[in-house]
Design an enzyme around this catalytic site. Sequence first.
Site: not given
Ligand code: ADP
Length: 287
Positions: A92-94, A194
Amino acid sequence: MWTAIAQHISAKTGMPFSVDERRSVSGGCINQAYQLTDGGQTFFVKINQATQVAMFEAEALGLQDIYDSQTIRVPRPICWGTADGTAYLVLEWLDFGSSQDPAWALMGQQLAALHRVSSDRGFGWHQNNTIGATPQPNPWTETWLDFFREHRLRHQFRLAGRRGGHFPRQHEVFMALPELLAHHYPEPALVHGDLWSGNAAVTKAGEPVILDPATYYGDREVDIAMTELFGRFPPSFYEAYQAAYPLDEGYPRRKTLYNLYHILNHFNLFGGSYESQANRMIDQLLR
Ligand code: ADP
């Protein structure tokens, strides 16, 4: 690949979806991330090499467990798989905004609620996952001492040894573990696993969110300890957590022990000065 991902999203949500626009999202450590939208619906997609699909599956199942607990907001996992030699995970996009004090207090309260979720199978999880890109074994184990010793500390020390790390007092740490964890019998708690500041955010609507978990049932103090490892969360977070679910006596010493796991993992991922940091933590524990 994008068409296959869009079809998978449609099949899962039951709503037609096609990628009208794809934007790169920065900030991840391990994967490439994108925003996909058709103008109406929007999704967050991470991609990596096809061999990493198990990592995405474990992340999705961890998010699902936290989502199902209805305690703290996480992005809902939609689907994952491989297409054209690439592994993907769709969430889901947040919309994230700037974090404000009330949201951090709520984060403390809601994390405490997550930590009240327990397991009658002991410590561990229904599958292995990863911490960063490092494999994290989670076999069900009756006692926290055994679980942390074997599947957290010894596991990372073993990997660090293979990487050429030198930890002269390693054996003393194992000898001291029963004393370091003496009189501490935590309930197995569903933890994020984490929880550094890069994995905590607040939506534009002010809801706290945790991201990118390495979920398992463990001592809840591992999450609090990690929030203090690379710069602390705001004070309102700790005040609210402590009011909702006070930490046990002796936490400050265990904090160093629990964070040693993450510093060893950082040595395994990035090498360099994390070796000397781990050795300093070991000295501190054995003081
Ligand atoms: P990785 O697994 O490569 O560390 P992350 O899960 O930390 O990636 O996501 C990278 C970046 O994307 C996050 O720092 C956040 O800002 C953004 N992000 C992560 N999940 C979402 C989401 N569901 N909706 C919008 N942005 C997200």
